[in-house]
Each structure stands twice: as structure tokens, then as C-alpha cells.
Design an enzyme around this catalytic site. Structure first.
Site, PDB file in Angstrom:
ATOM      1  N   LYS A  81       3.662  11.910   0.332  1.00 36.14           N
ATOM      2  CA  LYS A  81       4.875  11.121   0.153  1.00 36.14           C
ATOM      3  C   LYS A  81       5.735  11.768  -0.933  1.00 36.14           C
ATOM      4  O   LYS A  81       5.252  11.992  -2.041  1.00 36.14           O
ATOM      5  CB  LYS A  81       4.456   9.698  -0.276  1.00 36.14           C
ATOM      6  CG  LYS A  81       5.554   8.672  -0.224  1.00 36.14           C
ATOM      7  CD  LYS A  81       4.953   7.280  -0.433  1.00 36.14           C
ATOM      8  CE  LYS A  81       5.977   6.268  -0.870  1.00 36.14           C
ATOM      9  NZ  LYS A  81       5.380   4.977  -1.197  1.00 36.14           N
ATOM     10  N   HIS A 140       7.961  -4.689 -11.578  1.00 32.91           N
ATOM     11  CA  HIS A 140       6.567  -4.283 -11.809  1.00 32.91           C
ATOM     12  C   HIS A 140       6.086  -4.813 -13.161  1.00 32.91           C
ATOM     13  O   HIS A 140       4.975  -5.328 -13.288  1.00 32.91           O
ATOM     14  CB  HIS A 140       6.448  -2.748 -11.854  1.00 32.91           C
ATOM     15  CG  HIS A 140       6.706  -2.041 -10.558  1.00 32.91           C
ATOM     16  ND1 HIS A 140       7.551  -0.969 -10.457  1.00 32.91           N
ATOM     17  CD2 HIS A 140       6.215  -2.246  -9.315  1.00 32.91           C
ATOM     18  CE1 HIS A 140       7.563  -0.521  -9.210  1.00 32.91           C
ATOM     19  NE2 HIS A 140       6.769  -1.293  -8.488  1.00 32.91           N
ATOM     20  N   ARG A 160       7.414  -9.845  -2.984  1.00 35.38           N
ATOM     21  CA  ARG A 160       8.816 -10.177  -3.281  1.00 35.38           C
ATOM     22  C   ARG A 160       9.377 -11.175  -2.285  1.00 35.38           C
ATOM     23  O   ARG A 160       9.925 -12.199  -2.642  1.00 35.38           O
ATOM     24  CB  ARG A 160       9.681  -8.905  -3.265  1.00 35.38           C
ATOM     25  CG  ARG A 160       9.494  -8.047  -4.489  1.00 35.38           C
ATOM     26  CD  ARG A 160      10.152  -6.719  -4.316  1.00 35.38           C
ATOM     27  NE  ARG A 160       9.596  -6.028  -3.161  1.00 35.38           N
ATOM     28  CZ  ARG A 160       9.815  -4.770  -2.864  1.00 35.38           C
ATOM     29  NH1 ARG A 160      10.610  -4.051  -3.612  1.00 35.38           N
ATOM     30  NH2 ARG A 160       9.258  -4.201  -1.822  1.00 35.38           N
ATOM     31  N   SER A 196      11.782   0.335  -6.475  1.00 37.05           N
ATOM     32  CA  SER A 196      11.940   1.653  -7.102  1.00 37.05           C
ATOM     33  C   SER A 196      12.969   2.487  -6.350  1.00 37.05           C
ATOM     34  O   SER A 196      13.723   3.253  -6.957  1.00 37.05           O
ATOM     35  CB  SER A 196      10.603   2.395  -7.115  1.00 37.05           C
ATOM     36  OG  SER A 196       9.674   1.716  -7.917  1.00 37.05           O
TER      37      SER A 196
HETATM   38  O1  PNS Z   1       3.907   0.855  -4.466  1.00 44.21           O
HETATM   39  P1  PNS Z   1       3.418   1.078  -3.071  1.00 44.21           P
HETATM   40  O2  PNS Z   1       3.874   2.436  -2.571  1.00 44.21           O
HETATM   41  O3  PNS Z   1       3.789  -0.038  -2.146  1.00 44.21           O
HETATM   42  O4  PNS Z   1       1.796   1.114  -3.148  1.00 44.21           O
HETATM   43  C1  PNS Z   1       1.046   1.349  -1.990  1.00 44.21           C
HETATM   44  C2  PNS Z   1      -0.444   1.577  -2.348  1.00 44.21           C
HETATM   45  C3  PNS Z   1      -0.609   2.644  -3.404  1.00 44.21           C
HETATM   46  C4  PNS Z   1      -1.055   0.304  -2.844  1.00 44.21           C
HETATM   47  C5  PNS Z   1      -1.172   1.994  -1.019  1.00 44.21           C
HETATM   48  O5  PNS Z   1      -0.448   3.019  -0.390  1.00 44.21           O
HETATM   49  C6  PNS Z   1      -2.597   2.486  -1.233  1.00 44.21           C
HETATM   50  O6  PNS Z   1      -3.458   1.722  -1.636  1.00 44.21           O
HETATM   51  N1  PNS Z   1      -2.833   3.776  -0.975  1.00 44.21           N
HETATM   52  C7  PNS Z   1      -4.135   4.396  -1.159  1.00 44.21           C
HETATM   53  C8  PNS Z   1      -4.770   4.768   0.180  1.00 44.21           C
HETATM   54  C9  PNS Z   1      -5.562   3.609   0.753  1.00 44.21           C
HETATM   55  O7  PNS Z   1      -6.427   3.046   0.129  1.00 44.21           O
HETATM   56  N2  PNS Z   1      -5.263   3.268   2.027  1.00 44.21           N
HETATM   57  C10 PNS Z   1      -6.032   2.249   2.737  1.00 44.21           C
HETATM   58  C11 PNS Z   1      -5.346   0.936   2.836  1.00 44.21           C
HETATM   59  S1  PNS Z   1      -4.185   0.989   4.174  1.00 44.21           S
END
Ligand code: PNS
Length: 163
Positions: A41, A17, A90, A128
Site C-alpha cells: 500500500k 485517532h 466513524r 488520514s
Molecule cells: O488504518 P487502516 O488502514 O484502516 O488499518 C487497517 C489494518 C492495519 C487494521 C488492517 O489492514 C490489518 O490488520 N492489516 C494486517 C493484515 C491482517 O491481519 N489481515 C487479516 C485481516 S483481513
């Protein structure tokens, strides 16, 4: 002023990150790191802890702001005045999920784009969840997370309580 938003769970922030954060911060005038506040989550670290870690490890990087968000990412992007979402890629295994996320966000807000930075090969395997697992068993995480948070990660991960 060109702003970018780098969203994620950051549970906890890894060297992968941090590499993306450093490189993304060179591409924009201000980088907003947005930590997902998601009660559905399970996470090992609280949002406050994750924000604290991110602030600590980005203290030397100029023009970086750490915030949390609880709704849609695109709404958060609009609130912070950015139309550029930054995500790290990645490997090909990330691609399907990332494409879905980017295309959904594009459908929700056509004026917002997602920019992908390929992860440094040094961190291509890193996540993570790998850090949480290794730290939980007391393994060496010094190649995975910034030095200044190692002890804090061990303290929490060894207890293994999810929030
Ligand atoms: O580090 P991560 O868990 O892969 O991040 C995922 C993240 C936070 C980018 C994604 O879950 C997110 O944007 N969540 C907010 C809800 C949202 O906007 N959902 C619509 C798109 S599917």
C-alpha cells in the site's frame, strides 16, 4: 494486566485517532499502537515517520507503546500479549469493512476480540486521506491533526512523494 492493541495505517495520525487513543488508554492498562508496515500500500509517510508522529502526540498519555508490524494483526496481538483489538467506528460506511476485519480475525484467532469505540462526532468526517489531500494543497489542517505535527505534515504532503 489488561492490554489492548490499536492497529492502523496512521498515514498520518489525526485528531480522530488521538481521541480513540485517549479513550482506549482509559480502558486498558497498556495500549499498544500498531502501525501497519505494508509495502503493497502506497503511503505518504514512512513507517518511521508515522511512528515518530504517534510517539510525539501520545507523549502525555501514560501506558502507551508505539510499534510497527508487518504480518497478520492477530499474530502481532499474540506477540504483544493482548487479546483485545480496538478500532474506531466513524459512520455506517466503516461498518462493513470493520465487520469483515473483526470476523476474519475472530476466525483466525477465536480467543481475540475486537472492541469498537465510536468516533467523537466532531471527527466523524475525518480521515488520514483527507488530511493528506488538504495538506498537499496547502489548506488548513489545524482542525484535523495535532498541532505539534502540523509543520511536518505540510513539509511532506506538499512535496507529495509517496513511499
Ligand atoms: O488504518 P487502516 O488502514 O484502516 O488499518 C487497517 C489494518 C492495519 C487494521 C488492517 O489492514 C490489518 O490488520 N492489516 C494486517 C493484515 C491482517 O491481519 N489481515 C487479516 C485481516 S483481513
Amino acid at each position: 494486566m489488561r492490554k489492548g492493541i490499536y492497529p492502523g495505517s496512521f498515514d498520518p495520525v489525526t485528531l480522530g485517532h488521538l481521541d480513540i487513543i485517549r479513550r482506549a488508554s482509559e480502558l486498558v492498562d497498556e495500549l499498544v499502537i500498531a502501525v501497519l508496515r505494508n509495502n503493497a500500500k502506497k503511503s505518504l509517510f514512512s513507517v518511521e515517520e508515522r511512528i515518530g508522529f504517534l510517539k510525539q502526540v501520545t507523549a502525555d498519555i501514560p501506558r502507551v507503546k508505539v510499534i510497527s508490524f508487518g504480518g497478520l494483526l492477530v499474530d502481532c496481538a499474540v506477540e504483544y500479549g493482548t487479546r483485545t483489538i480496538i478500532r474506531g467506528l466513524r459512520a455506517v460506511t466503516d461498518f462493513e469493512y470493520e465487520l469483515q476485519l473483526a470476523q476474519t480475525n475472530k476466525r483466525l484467532r477465536p480467543d481475540i476480540d475486537t472492541v469498537f469505540l465510536t468516533t467523537n462526532v466532531e471527527y466523524a468526517y475525518l480521515s488520514s486521506s483527507v488530511v493528506r489531500e488538504i495538506a498537499g494543497y496547502g489548506g488548513d489542517i489545524s482542525h484535523f491533526v495535532p498541532e505539534c505535527i502540523i509543520e511536518d505534515v505540510y513539509k511532506k504532503a506538499k512535496r507529495g512523494e509517496e513511499v
